[in-house]
Scaffold this motif. Structure first.
Motif, PDB file in Angstrom:
ATOM      1  N   LYS A   1       0.837  -1.195   0.000  1.00  0.00           N
ATOM      2  CA  LYS A   1       0.000   0.000   0.000  1.00  0.00           C
ATOM      3  C   LYS A   1       0.875   1.248   0.000  1.00  0.00           C
ATOM      4  O   LYS A   1       1.919   1.302   0.627  1.00  0.00           O
ATOM      5  CB  LYS A   1      -0.918   0.008   1.222  1.00  0.00           C
ATOM      6  N   GLY A   2       0.437   2.236  -0.731  1.00  0.00           N
ATOM      7  CA  GLY A   2       1.153   3.504  -0.810  1.00  0.00           C
ATOM      8  C   GLY A   2       0.321   4.474  -1.609  1.00  0.00           C
ATOM      9  O   GLY A   2      -0.907   4.503  -1.481  1.00  0.00           O
ATOM     10  N   PHE A   3       0.961   5.300  -2.435  1.00  0.00           N
ATOM     11  CA  PHE A   3       0.194   6.179  -3.310  1.00  0.00           C
ATOM     12  C   PHE A   3      -0.660   5.360  -4.262  1.00  0.00           C
ATOM     13  O   PHE A   3      -1.761   5.757  -4.629  1.00  0.00           O
ATOM     14  CB  PHE A   3       1.147   7.088  -4.103  1.00  0.00           C
ATOM     15  N   ILE A   4      -0.120   4.212  -4.675  1.00  0.00           N
ATOM     16  CA  ILE A   4      -0.872   3.265  -5.498  1.00  0.00           C
ATOM     17  C   ILE A   4      -0.764   1.893  -4.842  1.00  0.00           C
ATOM     18  O   ILE A   4       0.328   1.422  -4.554  1.00  0.00           O
ATOM     19  CB  ILE A   4      -0.306   3.200  -6.929  1.00  0.00           C
ATOM     20  N   ASP A   5      -1.890   1.266  -4.586  1.00  0.00           N
ATOM     21  CA  ASP A   5      -1.875  -0.079  -4.025  1.00  0.00           C
ATOM     22  C   ASP A   5      -1.604  -1.088  -5.141  1.00  0.00           C
ATOM     23  O   ASP A   5      -2.134  -0.969  -6.251  1.00  0.00           O
ATOM     24  CB  ASP A   5      -3.228  -0.408  -3.378  1.00  0.00           C
ATOM     25  N   TYR A   6      -0.751  -2.062  -4.851  1.00  0.00           N
ATOM     26  CA  TYR A   6      -0.448  -3.072  -5.850  1.00  0.00           C
ATOM     27  C   TYR A   6      -0.047  -4.367  -5.151  1.00  0.00           C
ATOM     28  O   TYR A   6       0.219  -4.394  -3.937  1.00  0.00           O
ATOM     29  CB  TYR A   6       0.684  -2.611  -6.779  1.00  0.00           C
ATOM     30  N   PHE A   7      -0.023  -5.444  -5.936  1.00  0.00           N
ATOM     31  CA  PHE A   7       0.410  -6.747  -5.435  1.00  0.00           C
ATOM     32  C   PHE A   7       1.748  -7.107  -6.084  1.00  0.00           C
ATOM     33  O   PHE A   7       1.991  -6.812  -7.250  1.00  0.00           O
ATOM     34  CB  PHE A   7      -0.622  -7.832  -5.760  1.00  0.00           C
ATOM     35  N   ARG A   8       2.608  -7.717  -5.303  1.00  0.00           N
ATOM     36  CA  ARG A   8       3.862  -8.218  -5.855  1.00  0.00           C
ATOM     37  C   ARG A   8       3.975  -9.706  -5.545  1.00  0.00           C
ATOM     38  O   ARG A   8       3.340 -10.213  -4.616  1.00  0.00           O
ATOM     39  CB  ARG A   8       5.063  -7.449  -5.312  1.00  0.00           C
ATOM     40  N   PHE A   9       4.771 -10.392  -6.331  1.00  0.00           N
ATOM     41  CA  PHE A   9       4.908 -11.836  -6.194  1.00  0.00           C
ATOM     42  C   PHE A   9       6.057 -12.168  -5.242  1.00  0.00           C
ATOM     43  O   PHE A   9       7.141 -11.578  -5.312  1.00  0.00           O
ATOM     44  CB  PHE A   9       5.173 -12.477  -7.556  1.00  0.00           C
ATOM     45  N   VAL A  10       5.777 -13.112  -4.343  1.00  0.00           N
ATOM     46  CA  VAL A  10       6.803 -13.610  -3.425  1.00  0.00           C
ATOM     47  C   VAL A  10       7.422 -14.842  -4.071  1.00  0.00           C
ATOM     48  O   VAL A  10       6.759 -15.861  -4.251  1.00  0.00           O
ATOM     49  CB  VAL A  10       6.194 -13.970  -2.054  1.00  0.00           C
TER      50      VAL A  10
ATOM     51  N   TYR B   1      11.165 -10.420  -4.181  1.00  0.00           N
ATOM     52  CA  TYR B   1       9.842  -9.867  -4.421  1.00  0.00           C
ATOM     53  C   TYR B   1       9.859  -9.101  -5.745  1.00  0.00           C
ATOM     54  O   TYR B   1      10.701  -8.227  -5.957  1.00  0.00           O
ATOM     55  CB  TYR B   1       9.431  -8.942  -3.278  1.00  0.00           C
ATOM     56  N   ARG B   2       8.938  -9.431  -6.633  1.00  0.00           N
ATOM     57  CA  ARG B   2       8.901  -8.796  -7.940  1.00  0.00           C
ATOM     58  C   ARG B   2       7.469  -8.470  -8.342  1.00  0.00           C
ATOM     59  O   ARG B   2       6.553  -9.258  -8.107  1.00  0.00           O
ATOM     60  CB  ARG B   2       9.521  -9.708  -9.012  1.00  0.00           C
ATOM     61  N   ARG B   3       7.312  -7.311  -8.983  1.00  0.00           N
ATOM     62  CA  ARG B   3       6.024  -6.952  -9.570  1.00  0.00           C
ATOM     63  C   ARG B   3       5.939  -7.513 -10.981  1.00  0.00           C
ATOM     64  O   ARG B   3       6.958  -7.829 -11.612  1.00  0.00           O
ATOM     65  CB  ARG B   3       5.873  -5.440  -9.600  1.00  0.00           C
ATOM     66  N   TYR B   4       4.719  -7.599 -11.499  1.00  0.00           N
ATOM     67  CA  TYR B   4       4.547  -8.105 -12.856  1.00  0.00           C
ATOM     68  C   TYR B   4       5.287  -7.237 -13.863  1.00  0.00           C
ATOM     69  O   TYR B   4       5.886  -7.742 -14.817  1.00  0.00           O
ATOM     70  CB  TYR B   4       3.055  -8.161 -13.216  1.00  0.00           C
ATOM     71  N   ARG B   5       5.289  -5.917 -13.634  1.00  0.00           N
ATOM     72  CA  ARG B   5       5.910  -5.042 -14.618  1.00  0.00           C
ATOM     73  C   ARG B   5       7.414  -5.301 -14.741  1.00  0.00           C
ATOM     74  O   ARG B   5       8.005  -5.029 -15.779  1.00  0.00           O
ATOM     75  CB  ARG B   5       5.654  -3.579 -14.274  1.00  0.00           C
ATOM     76  N   GLU B   6       8.051  -5.845 -13.689  1.00  0.00           N
ATOM     77  CA  GLU B   6       9.466  -6.185 -13.778  1.00  0.00           C
ATOM     78  C   GLU B   6       9.682  -7.392 -14.687  1.00  0.00           C
ATOM     79  O   GLU B   6      10.663  -7.453 -15.433  1.00  0.00           O
ATOM     80  CB  GLU B   6      10.036  -6.424 -12.380  1.00  0.00           C
ATOM     81  N   PHE B   7       8.763  -8.369 -14.605  1.00  0.00           N
ATOM     82  CA  PHE B   7       8.805  -9.473 -15.568  1.00  0.00           C
ATOM     83  C   PHE B   7       8.618  -8.930 -16.987  1.00  0.00           C
ATOM     84  O   PHE B   7       9.335  -9.309 -17.914  1.00  0.00           O
ATOM     85  CB  PHE B   7       7.691 -10.489 -15.276  1.00  0.00           C
ATOM     86  N   PHE B   8       7.649  -8.046 -17.131  1.00  0.00           N
ATOM     87  CA  PHE B   8       7.297  -7.509 -18.450  1.00  0.00           C
ATOM     88  C   PHE B   8       8.456  -6.717 -19.047  1.00  0.00           C
ATOM     89  O   PHE B   8       8.788  -6.873 -20.226  1.00  0.00           O
ATOM     90  CB  PHE B   8       6.053  -6.626 -18.327  1.00  0.00           C
ATOM     91  N   ASN B   9       9.100  -5.867 -18.243  1.00  0.00           N
ATOM     92  CA  ASN B   9      10.208  -5.054 -18.739  1.00  0.00           C
ATOM     93  C   ASN B   9      11.391  -5.919 -19.175  1.00  0.00           C
ATOM     94  O   ASN B   9      12.025  -5.667 -20.207  1.00  0.00           O
ATOM     95  CB  ASN B   9      10.661  -4.058 -17.662  1.00  0.00           C
ATOM     96  N   LEU B  10      11.714  -6.945 -18.372  1.00  0.00           N
ATOM     97  CA  LEU B  10      12.795  -7.854 -18.740  1.00  0.00           C
ATOM     98  C   LEU B  10      12.480  -8.558 -20.052  1.00  0.00           C
ATOM     99  O   LEU B  10      13.339  -8.671 -20.938  1.00  0.00           O
ATOM    100  CB  LEU B  10      13.027  -8.886 -17.635  1.00  0.00           C
ATOM    101  N   HIS B  11      11.237  -9.019 -20.189  1.00  0.00           N
ATOM    102  CA  HIS B  11      10.860  -9.735 -21.401  1.00  0.00           C
ATOM    103  C   HIS B  11      10.953  -8.836 -22.628  1.00  0.00           C
ATOM    104  O   HIS B  11      11.379  -9.279 -23.707  1.00  0.00           O
ATOM    105  CB  HIS B  11       9.439 -10.283 -21.262  1.00  0.00           C
ATOM    106  N   GLN B  12      10.588  -7.563 -22.483  1.00  0.00           N
ATOM    107  CA  GLN B  12      10.692  -6.635 -23.607  1.00  0.00           C
ATOM    108  C   GLN B  12      12.140  -6.445 -24.044  1.00  0.00           C
ATOM    109  O   GLN B  12      12.441  -6.376 -25.236  1.00  0.00           O
ATOM    110  CB  GLN B  12      10.077  -5.277 -23.231  1.00  0.00           C
ATOM    111  N   VAL B  13      13.046  -6.354 -23.073  1.00  0.00           N
ATOM    112  CA  VAL B  13      14.467  -6.215 -23.390  1.00  0.00           C
ATOM    113  C   VAL B  13      14.962  -7.432 -24.160  1.00  0.00           C
ATOM    114  O   VAL B  13      15.674  -7.323 -25.172  1.00  0.00           O
ATOM    115  CB  VAL B  13      15.300  -6.011 -22.103  1.00  0.00           C
ATOM    116  N   LEU B  14      14.590  -8.622 -23.690  1.00  0.00           N
ATOM    117  CA  LEU B  14      15.018  -9.858 -24.350  1.00  0.00           C
ATOM    118  C   LEU B  14      14.424  -9.975 -25.752  1.00  0.00           C
ATOM    119  O   LEU B  14      15.105 -10.388 -26.691  1.00  0.00           O
ATOM    120  CB  LEU B  14      14.614 -11.065 -23.506  1.00  0.00           C
ATOM    121  N   GLU B  15      13.152  -9.588 -25.893  1.00  0.00           N
ATOM    122  CA  GLU B  15      12.514  -9.654 -27.202  1.00  0.00           C
ATOM    123  C   GLU B  15      13.184  -8.715 -28.198  1.00  0.00           C
ATOM    124  O   GLU B  15      13.428  -9.078 -29.350  1.00  0.00           O
ATOM    125  CB  GLU B  15      11.026  -9.304 -27.091  1.00  0.00           C
ATOM    126  N   ALA B  16      13.476  -7.487 -27.743  1.00  0.00           N
ATOM    127  CA  ALA B  16      14.071  -6.502 -28.641  1.00  0.00           C
ATOM    128  C   ALA B  16      15.435  -6.947 -29.135  1.00  0.00           C
ATOM    129  O   ALA B  16      15.828  -6.656 -30.264  1.00  0.00           O
ATOM    130  CB  ALA B  16      14.175  -5.151 -27.933  1.00  0.00           C
TER     131      ALA B  16
END
Length: 291
Positions: free
Chosen positions: A34-43, A57-72
């Motif tokens: 919880k903070g300015f934006i509430d979110y869930f992260r994966f343990v 602990y990682r958020r989904y967007r960290e998976f997504f950003n890594l995958h974009q780098v690998l795809e590019a």
């Protein structure tokens, strides 16, 4: 049946890795923040080669950003047809823009676990991830994210977990930090040509790419690298013929010609634009003697 290449790796390289190297990762739970934006992260429970465990602990967007780098960098232009420098990456569950955040996070767990297993399973068996061996020096190119780096070793450029290695010369914290005259490691690719084959070495040089060494410096370094005294140093001209280097003027000519060829070469940013080809002094058969 397990591919022979993977089997050989499992029986050799894996045994050389330190006990604290991660070998698997599984999402054990989700956690609300919880903070300015509430979110869930994966343990994520990470298991090491030495059978210990720890949590990250990682958020989904960290998976997504890594995958974009690998795809590019590594995905083929034509789907399902990888080229010599591309791979087909495992699928990452897509973004979801509507729904209850907790439900979305929980629904992603099975697919993300499959994704992580695939990422671990292809370690070192493709063009994306480097094959690492104990004692090798990897030349760092950039950070992929907080846990992964990209570097070059033994004619290969790829990514690897930061936890696999000991950092000797760290990358700058920012792009500007490496400027202003600070030295960074560069590397020179060298080849030893013998009747039995060609040996390749990437030689670490604590000078920037603009350095022009002397002929004596190159000869001394190559003798030390290949443990041979009676050698000659050479370079390849634009036609691909070997040219023996005899003095500082030859070194200057080599560098001048390599700068012209560099436009068409796709090399890592910290690799010298010229390469050395080492031969035995008495071996004149390597030269093109046609008029």
């Amino acid at each position: 049946m397990m591919p022979l290449r993977q089997q050989l790796r499992d029986e050799s390289d894996f045994d050389q890795l330190p006990d604290d190297v991660p070998i698997s990762a599984t999402i054990a739970d989700i956690e609300e923040k919880k903070g300015f934006i509430d979110y869930f992260r994966f343990v994520i429970e990470v298991k090491t080669k030495g059978a210990s465990k720890y949590l990250i602990y990682r958020r989904y967007r960290e998976f997504f950003n890594l995958h974009q780098v690998l795809e590019a960098r590594y995905s083929p232009e034509v789907p399902d047809k990888p080229g010599p420098n591309t791979i087909i990456l495992p699928s990452l569950p897509g973004k979801v823009f509507m729904g209850v955040k907790q439900d979305i996070a929980e629904s992603r767990i099975p697919e993300l676990n499959t994704y992580m297993k695939a990422m671990f399973d292809f370690r070192g068996n493709d063009k994306a991830e480097l094959n690492l061996k104990r004692g090798e020096v990897i030349f760092l190119l950039r950070r992929v994210n907080a846990d992964w780096l990209e570097g070059t070793v033994n004619n290969q450029t790829g990514i690897f977990p930061k936890s696999f290695v000991k950092i000797i010369k760290p990358l700058p914290e920012s792009e500007s930090e490496g400027e202003g005259g600070a030295h960074t490691y560069s590397y020179l690719r060298c080849f030893l040509l013998t009747p039995s084959g060609v040996a390749t070495r990437d030689v670490c040089v604590q000078e920037d790419l603009t350095i022009q060494p002397s002929y004596k410096e190159l000869l001394s370094r190559m003798r030390n690298v290949f443990k041979e005294d009676d050698i000659a140093v050479n370079y390849r001209d634009p036609e691909g013929d070997l040219i023996r280097i005899l003095d500082d003027e030859d070194v200057q000519l080599m560098i001048k010609e390599s700068c012209v060829q560099q436009v068409n070469d796709k090399r890592p940013v910290n690799q010298f634009p010229w390469e050395l080809h080492v031969t035995m002094t008495s071996d004149l058969s390597v030269y093109n003697t046609e008029a």
